[in-house]
Design a protein around this motif. Structure first.
Motif, PDB file in Angstrom:
ATOM      1  N   VAL A 146       0.848  -1.173   0.000  1.00 41.43           N
ATOM      2  CA  VAL A 146       0.000   0.000   0.000  1.00 41.43           C
ATOM      3  C   VAL A 146       0.897   1.239   0.000  1.00 41.43           C
ATOM      4  O   VAL A 146       1.965   1.246   0.617  1.00 41.43           O
ATOM      5  N   ILE A 147       0.478   2.283  -0.740  1.00 41.22           N
ATOM      6  CA  ILE A 147       1.220   3.547  -0.821  1.00 41.22           C
ATOM      7  C   ILE A 147       0.370   4.630  -0.167  1.00 41.22           C
ATOM      8  O   ILE A 147      -0.831   4.750  -0.450  1.00 41.22           O
ATOM      9  N   LYS A 148       1.004   5.422   0.715  1.00 40.90           N
ATOM     10  CA  LYS A 148       0.292   6.448   1.466  1.00 40.90           C
ATOM     11  C   LYS A 148       0.972   7.803   1.326  1.00 40.90           C
ATOM     12  O   LYS A 148       2.195   7.876   1.169  1.00 40.90           O
ATOM     13  N   SER A 158       6.202  16.277   0.563  1.00 43.62           N
ATOM     14  CA  SER A 158       7.627  16.066   0.815  1.00 43.62           C
ATOM     15  C   SER A 158       8.023  14.605   0.894  1.00 43.62           C
ATOM     16  O   SER A 158       9.214  14.277   0.858  1.00 43.62           O
ATOM     17  N   ALA A 159       7.043  13.677   1.014  1.00 48.60           N
ATOM     18  CA  ALA A 159       7.372  12.259   1.125  1.00 48.60           C
ATOM     19  C   ALA A 159       6.119  11.429   0.917  1.00 48.60           C
ATOM     20  O   ALA A 159       4.987  11.907   1.077  1.00 48.60           O
ATOM     21  N   VAL A 160       6.331  10.174   0.543  1.00 45.80           N
ATOM     22  CA  VAL A 160       5.271   9.167   0.506  1.00 45.80           C
ATOM     23  C   VAL A 160       5.757   7.957   1.288  1.00 45.80           C
ATOM     24  O   VAL A 160       6.958   7.796   1.552  1.00 45.80           O
ATOM     25  N   THR A 219       7.660  -0.448   6.853  1.00 43.66           N
ATOM     26  CA  THR A 219       7.309   0.819   6.204  1.00 43.66           C
ATOM     27  C   THR A 219       8.578   1.471   5.666  1.00 43.66           C
ATOM     28  O   THR A 219       9.604   1.526   6.360  1.00 43.66           O
ATOM     29  N   MET A 220       8.528   1.966   4.454  1.00 42.25           N
ATOM     30  CA  MET A 220       9.654   2.655   3.825  1.00 42.25           C
ATOM     31  C   MET A 220       9.208   4.072   3.465  1.00 42.25           C
ATOM     32  O   MET A 220       8.197   4.261   2.772  1.00 42.25           O
ATOM     33  N   ASN A 221       9.937   5.079   3.957  1.00 37.02           N
ATOM     34  CA  ASN A 221       9.670   6.472   3.613  1.00 37.02           C
ATOM     35  C   ASN A 221      10.442   6.839   2.342  1.00 37.02           C
ATOM     36  O   ASN A 221      11.661   6.611   2.260  1.00 37.02           O
ATOM     37  N   ILE A 222       9.750   7.405   1.388  1.00 34.72           N
ATOM     38  CA  ILE A 222      10.370   7.792   0.117  1.00 34.72           C
ATOM     39  C   ILE A 222      10.322   9.317   0.024  1.00 34.72           C
ATOM     40  O   ILE A 222       9.240   9.900  -0.149  1.00 34.72           O
TER      41      ILE A 222
END
Length: 685
Positions: free
Chosen positions: A254-256, A286-288, A300-303
């Motif tokens: 899932v992308i948030k 600023s991030a997904v 969870t990975m912050n991009i």
């Protein structure tokens, strides 16, 4: 968001609405634009007023490049091409000029898109055992701008399965391999700018044997860390966000954005299994987040997303104040792209030294009226906002009108007569036509008005001139009233007598060269013909000679290239004359030249005399030799061999002693007698 505020000590401000005034704003400005390599770039501009204006377009190398390069063409639409990579990451502005009041638009970023044909790395054949937790097919797409994103096909069909995802390097990751995963895989490079997709060679995945599948909690894919995965884009761009983790059972994805799950909408496209999302019209995020989970846990990975060019402006305010009051303009901003720099302009001209957020105008005068612009800039963006400032005079100024157009019109062509009205308040101006002692007002529909903060221009258009218009007087009339007593009316007028002429191009007759003595004036006559009568300008060595507008020009004695230039409504011609100065010498220089010439003449005379003397001596020697040879010849014929005494150089005899064999000295003028023997032979003694 960049907000622009205008604060006056009087606290008075209203929105500008009067379209007849020169106070105007940009209704639309050139937008940041992509253009395909080799295609034509098209940009447009518009303003809040329909008043006629002059447009220009300028190419800038960066947001700090104020001057730039003016592009060819005019109008509110620019067509420029074909685009090459030199245009990439440059900026373009449009400029609108209304009656000398100029506004400059925002800096529009131009980017040139392309997608190459050759992949950097194509898929290769891969063998994996059935039951393997992970298999990967490599792919590195071609170069492109913007950077292309990768999709995959299996056996010719788009691949979007729950156990597959694409990593930032373009590779295809297959989790929990089984026999159904075998097949032919191709990598496809795609562009958000509409270039045709490029397809790689096929790589075959062969699944053989078996292996024991072990449960695996959700873990990071090292390719995301290896590529230091982050997204950089400009506001309004489209980007592709990738999401992927390893795990057995295969994770769900899932992308948030923040706490909100990204779903397909007008601004986003999301894969069925959440492994990717296309975000369009990128805004200030600023991030997904990418989240993966299975029965054994979640990760969870912050991009990070770097969005540049996010400055925005608001403005378009008209303000009226009285002379002597102070105006303060404040330009405030906020944004993620670093601290901006500021610059201020008035009527399109940069105000030197004004680089702060605040611009103060103290003790304002009518001349301070105009269009002010504040520019806020970073390396990514340069935005502007506009303020119309009108400073009204405290005292009334009676109307003054001046006809500024040329008195000549061309037969069969259109003519435009212009008149400027000045005063406080700004006067109203009308045109009138006088014929046979009758003055008639001209309908306002035939007049174009351009009003500034302190004056008004009225332009009368006359179509298809005929000889019936020749000699007609046109009168411009202006009216205004007293500021404090409206019953006091001021009036003024100015007129012009229209002369309709046949169009004849200007011509010039001028000698090509002329020689003068240095320091002596020379009269140049430029014979000019044409209709209407041409105006004349004189130039020396390319520089205009001020105040010289007649056919005759008297030089100041200097040599050089003089140019006569004639211009009328038909065109311009020019002709050059080269003036060469004679050398001039001082008295000392002349004396030195004469001295050198005299010395040279003396040397030549001496050489000549030496040559003459030498030739005379040679002649005498030859005569003596000839006599001696004749004497010897006569003696040989007589059978007598003379015996000559030993030779004694004459220099060894005492002075006055005759040489041997010569007669004794005789008195001056006497010659010894010649005695001839009977045998006819000369006595050798």
């Amino acid at each position: 968001m960049l907000a622009l505020l205008f604060v006056l000590l009087t606290g008075f401000g209203v929105n500008a609405q009067d379209e007849s005034s020169v106070a105007f704003y940009f209704k639309s400005e050139p937008a940041d634009t992509w253009v395909a390599l080799g295609e034509t770039l098209t940009l447009s501009c518009s303003t809040s007023t329909e008043v006629e204006k002059t447009w220009s377009w300028t190419l800038h190398s960066s947001t700090s490049d104020v001057t730039g390069t003016v592009l060819e063409g005019s109008g509110d639409t620019l067509e420029y091409g074909p685009a090459d990579m030199e245009l990439n990451n440059k900026f373009i502005t449009c400029s609108a000029d209304v009656f000398g009041t100029q506004l400059i638009s925002r800096y529009a970023l131009i980017r040139v898109s392309f997608l190459e044909e050759e992949f950097q790395v194509e898929p290769s054949d891969v063998t994996a055992k059935s039951g393997s937790e992970h298999a990967r097919l490599e792919c590195l797409p071609p170069n492109g701008n913007p950077a292309p994103y990768v999709t995959w096909q299996k056996d010719g069909e788009d691949l979007d399965q729950g156990n597959t995802y694409v990593d930032p390097l373009g590779g295809l990751n297959i989790l929990n391999v089984d026999e159904s995963c075998g097949g032919s895989y191709t990598c496809i490079a795609n562009s958000f700018q509409g270039h045709d997709p490029v397809t790689s060679r096929a790589g075959v995945l062969t699944v053989s044997g078996t292996t024991t599948q072990a449960s695996l909690p959700v873990t990071y894919d090292v390719s995301f860390a290896y590529s230091r995965y982050r997204i950089s884009a400009r506001m309004g761009d489209s980007v592709r966000v990738l999401c992927g983790f390893l795990g057995n059972p295969a994770p769900t994805f899932v992308i948030k954005i923040g706490s909100e799950v990204v779903k397909s909408s007008d601004t986003a496209e999301v894969s069925a299994h959440g492994t990717w999302a296309n975000l369009h019209s990128l805004g200030g995020i600023s991030a997904v987040k990418c989240e993966g989970s299975n029965s054994l846990g979640s990760q969870t990975m912050n991009i990070p997303i770097d969005v540049t060019g996010s400055l925005q402006v608001a403005g378009g305010i008209a303000v009226n104040i009285l002379e002597g009051e102070q105006a303060t303009m404040v330009c405030s901003e906020s944004g993620p792209n670093g601290d901006p720099t500021f610059s201020w302009y008035k009527n399109g001209a940069k105000l030197g030294g004004e680089t702060a957020r605040i611009l103060e105008v103290k003790n304002t005068m009518r001349a301070d009226s105009g269009m002010y612009q504040c520019f806020a800039a970073t390396v990514y963006s340069k935005e502007q906002s506009t303020f119309a400032v009108t400073v009204s005079a405290l005292d009334s100024v009676p109307v003054k009108v001046t006809v500024t157009s040329d008195e000549y019109g061309l037969l069969g062509e259109n003519a435009q007569l212009s008149c400027v009205g000045q005063g406080n308040p700004v006067p109203s101006v009308t045109w009138h036509r006088k014929e046979a002692n009758t003055v008639n007002a001209i309908a306002i529909d035939n007049v174009v008005y351009k009003e500034t903060f302190i004056e008004i221009l009225a332009m009368l258009n006359i179509a298809n001139l005929s000889m019936a218009e020749d000699g007609i007087e046109y009168i411009c009339k202006g009216v205004n009233t007293d500021l404090y007593e409206s019953s006091i009316i001021y009036q003024a007028d100015s007129s012009i007598i229209l002369q309709v002429v046949q169009a004849i191009e200007p011509s010039i007759s001028l000698p090509s060269t002329s020689v003068i003595k240095s320091g002596m004036p020379l009269t140049l006559i430029c014979s000019v013909e044409g209709s209407p009568p041409p105006t004349i300008e004189w130039f020396m060595n390319g520089l205009k000679i001020d105040g010289e507008a007649e056919e005759t020009y008297v030089t100041d004695g200097l040599g050089g290239v003089y140019t006569c230039k004639a211009t009328n409504m038909i065109g311009t011609v020019e002709q050059e004359v080269i003036v060469e100065s004679k050398p001039e010498f001082s008295g000392g220089e002349i004396f030195l030249i004469l001295l050198i010439v005299g010395f040279l003449l003396t040397v030549l005379v001496v050489l000549f005399l030496i040559l003459v003397r030498r030739n005379e001596l040679m002649r005498r020697m030859k005569e003596t030799q000839a006599k001696d040879e004749l004497l010897l010849e006569n003696e040989k014929r007589a059978g007598f061999t003379p015996t000559l005494p030993p030779y004694t150089p004459r220099s060894e005899f005492p002075n006055g002693t005759p040489a041997p064999g010569t007669p004794s000295a005789l008195p001056d003028g006497e010659v010894p007698p010649l005695t001839i023997p009977e045998n006819g032979l000369m006595d050798p003694q």
